[in-house]
Write a protein that holds these residues in place. Structure first.
Motif, short mmCIF file in Angstrom:
data_model
loop_
_atom_site.label_atom_id
_atom_site.label_comp_id
_atom_site.label_asym_id
_atom_site.label_seq_id
_atom_site.Cartn_x
_atom_site.Cartn_y
_atom_site.Cartn_z
N GLU A 39 -7.64 39.80 -31.70
CA GLU A 39 -6.88 39.45 -30.51
C GLU A 39 -7.74 38.71 -29.48
O GLU A 39 -7.23 37.85 -28.74
CB GLU A 39 -6.30 40.71 -29.88
CG GLU A 39 -5.22 41.38 -30.73
CD GLU A 39 -4.74 42.68 -30.14
OE1 GLU A 39 -5.28 43.08 -29.07
OE2 GLU A 39 -3.84 43.31 -30.71
N VAL A 40 -9.03 39.02 -29.44
CA VAL A 40 -9.92 38.33 -28.50
C VAL A 40 -10.04 36.85 -28.85
O VAL A 40 -10.23 35.99 -27.99
CB VAL A 40 -11.31 39.01 -28.48
CG1 VAL A 40 -12.32 38.18 -27.69
CG2 VAL A 40 -11.21 40.41 -27.88
N ASN A 41 -9.96 36.54 -30.15
CA ASN A 41 -9.99 35.15 -30.62
C ASN A 41 -11.27 34.44 -30.20
O ASN A 41 -11.24 33.35 -29.61
CB ASN A 41 -8.76 34.38 -30.12
CG ASN A 41 -8.56 33.06 -30.84
OD1 ASN A 41 -9.00 32.90 -31.97
ND2 ASN A 41 -7.92 32.11 -30.17
N ARG A 42 -12.39 35.08 -30.49
CA ARG A 42 -13.68 34.47 -30.20
C ARG A 42 -14.63 34.77 -31.37
O ARG A 42 -14.56 35.85 -31.97
CB ARG A 42 -14.26 35.05 -28.90
CG ARG A 42 -15.62 34.47 -28.56
CD ARG A 42 -16.23 35.10 -27.31
NE ARG A 42 -15.48 34.79 -26.10
CZ ARG A 42 -15.94 35.04 -24.87
NH1 ARG A 42 -17.12 35.59 -24.70
NH2 ARG A 42 -15.20 34.74 -23.82
N THR A 43 -15.50 33.84 -31.68
CA THR A 43 -16.48 34.06 -32.74
C THR A 43 -17.74 34.65 -32.13
O THR A 43 -18.34 34.07 -31.21
CB THR A 43 -16.82 32.73 -33.45
OG1 THR A 43 -15.63 32.20 -34.03
CG2 THR A 43 -17.85 32.96 -34.54
N PHE A 44 -18.15 35.81 -32.63
CA PHE A 44 -19.36 36.47 -32.15
C PHE A 44 -20.49 36.25 -33.16
O PHE A 44 -20.31 36.45 -34.36
CB PHE A 44 -19.11 37.97 -31.95
CG PHE A 44 -18.08 38.26 -30.88
CD1 PHE A 44 -18.43 38.24 -29.54
CD2 PHE A 44 -16.77 38.54 -31.22
CE1 PHE A 44 -17.50 38.50 -28.55
CE2 PHE A 44 -15.82 38.80 -30.25
CZ PHE A 44 -16.17 38.78 -28.91
N THR A 45 -21.64 35.87 -32.64
CA THR A 45 -22.76 35.51 -33.52
C THR A 45 -23.83 36.58 -33.62
O THR A 45 -24.65 36.56 -34.54
CB THR A 45 -23.40 34.20 -33.02
OG1 THR A 45 -23.87 34.39 -31.68
CG2 THR A 45 -22.39 33.07 -33.05
N SER A 46 -23.85 37.53 -32.66
CA SER A 46 -24.90 38.56 -32.69
C SER A 46 -24.32 39.91 -32.26
O SER A 46 -24.71 40.45 -31.23
CB SER A 46 -26.06 38.16 -31.78
OG SER A 46 -25.59 37.93 -30.46
N PRO A 47 -23.40 40.47 -33.05
CA PRO A 47 -22.80 41.75 -32.69
C PRO A 47 -23.74 42.92 -32.99
O PRO A 47 -24.52 42.89 -33.95
CB PRO A 47 -21.56 41.81 -33.58
CG PRO A 47 -21.90 40.97 -34.77
CD PRO A 47 -22.80 39.88 -34.26
N ALA A 48 -23.66 43.94 -32.15
CA ALA A 48 -24.42 45.18 -32.33
C ALA A 48 -23.46 46.36 -32.28
O ALA A 48 -22.45 46.31 -31.57
CB ALA A 48 -25.49 45.31 -31.25
N VAL A 49 -23.79 47.41 -33.02
CA VAL A 49 -22.95 48.61 -33.05
C VAL A 49 -23.82 49.83 -32.79
O VAL A 49 -24.80 50.07 -33.50
CB VAL A 49 -22.25 48.78 -34.41
CG1 VAL A 49 -21.28 49.97 -34.36
CG2 VAL A 49 -21.50 47.52 -34.81
N VAL A 50 -23.47 50.58 -31.75
CA VAL A 50 -24.13 51.86 -31.47
C VAL A 50 -23.35 52.93 -32.22
O VAL A 50 -22.16 53.13 -31.98
CB VAL A 50 -24.14 52.15 -29.96
CG1 VAL A 50 -24.80 53.50 -29.69
CG2 VAL A 50 -24.86 51.04 -29.20
#
Length: 272
Positions: A39-50
């Motif tokens: 839904e955000v409709n954006r490409t993320f290049t460096s995602p992190a998950v805690v």
């Protein structure tokens, strides 16, 4: 600065997680995150998950453990996800602040955590059973936050455009003992620092199961267990983001937009 109380026995939490074998709630959370990112409709290049379960979440970003001091590098990520573990944090606001500092300008933060309605049935039955059998109460469940309060935490942590919403999943079990077994298999057993350091008396567990069955069982004899998952969304501040208008700066009157007649306000009672 005041040191937050130590709610969680971290070694006990890690032992519980090491024994976990059931992850259906994490699967639900993972699917929810994916839908929201679409839904955000954006490409993320460096995602992190805690996360406390890196193998489960590695497919969506680089996992980082949910230690009190996060190892997230500052300004290195355009997306940070806090994946169903914020309820165990000793300092939730501190965790949010650290996540914000890890974001680049206009980066997205998304957290999923258990909310205050989670397992309300089990909590009530255990409390009633323990008071009846033992004559007192012991710490068993984390003080999970309510949605109206958690949205304010995002603002305190410095996020822009904060939003808090929730959804509920109800799971049905044969009885309360099977529910409690499932919680242990999910790694969500009691890891409170103030918990009893001896096994709960079997009489308490059996009485809780009886109360649960009597108060909540459906026509087939199965009991519901409620899991409320709260979703927190915020952005690292950026000049390009929409800003609230200053009071009195509207270009049109609301009555004109709604095509509605204006009614004069009463002036109060006439004075004699």
């Amino acid at each position: 600065m005041q040191t937050p109380p130590i709610l969680t026995d971290r070694p006990a939490l890690l032992r519980n997680r090491d024994r976990a074998t059931e992850f259906f709630l994490h699967d639900e959370a993972f699917a929810e995150v994916q839908e929201r990112l679409i839904e955000v409709n954006r490409t993320f290049t460096s995602p992190a998950v805690v996360t406390g379960f890196p193998k489960l979440w590695s497919g969506i970003g680089t996992p980082f453990p949910d230690d009190d001091l996060l190892s997230l590098p500052p300004g290195a990520h355009d997306l940070v996800i806090h994946a169903l573990c914020l309820h165990w944090a000793n300092d939730p606001v501190g965790q949010l602040v650290q996540c914000r500092h890890a974001l680049r300008t206009d980066g997205l933060f998304l957290a999923l955590m258990f909310g205050g309605q989670t397992l309300f049935e089990l909590r009530a039955c255990l409390a009633e059973a323990e008071a009846e059998v033992s004559g007192g109460l012991s710490p068993r469940v984390l003080p999970m936050g309510e949605i109206r309060d958690l949205g304010g935490l995002l603002q305190r942590a410095g996020f822009a455009l904060p939003v808090a919403d929730s959804f509920t999943k109800t799971v049905r079990y044969r009885d309360a003992l099977h529910l409690m077994r499932d919680l242990r298999l999910m790694g969500e057993g009691n890891a409170l620092s103030a918990r009893l350091r001896r096994p709960t008396r079997r009489a308490v567990l059996l009485r809780a199961a009886e109360i649960y069955q009597a108060q909540y069982a459906d026509n087939e004899g199965r009991i519901p267990a409620t899991f409320e998952i709260i979703c927190l969304t915020g952005w690292a501040p950026a000049d390009s983001q929409p800003k609230p208008l200053k009071p009195g700066s509207a270009a049109q009157r609301l009555a004109d937009v709604l095509n509605a007649a204006e009614m004069p306000l009463p002036r109060g009672p006439a004075k004699g």
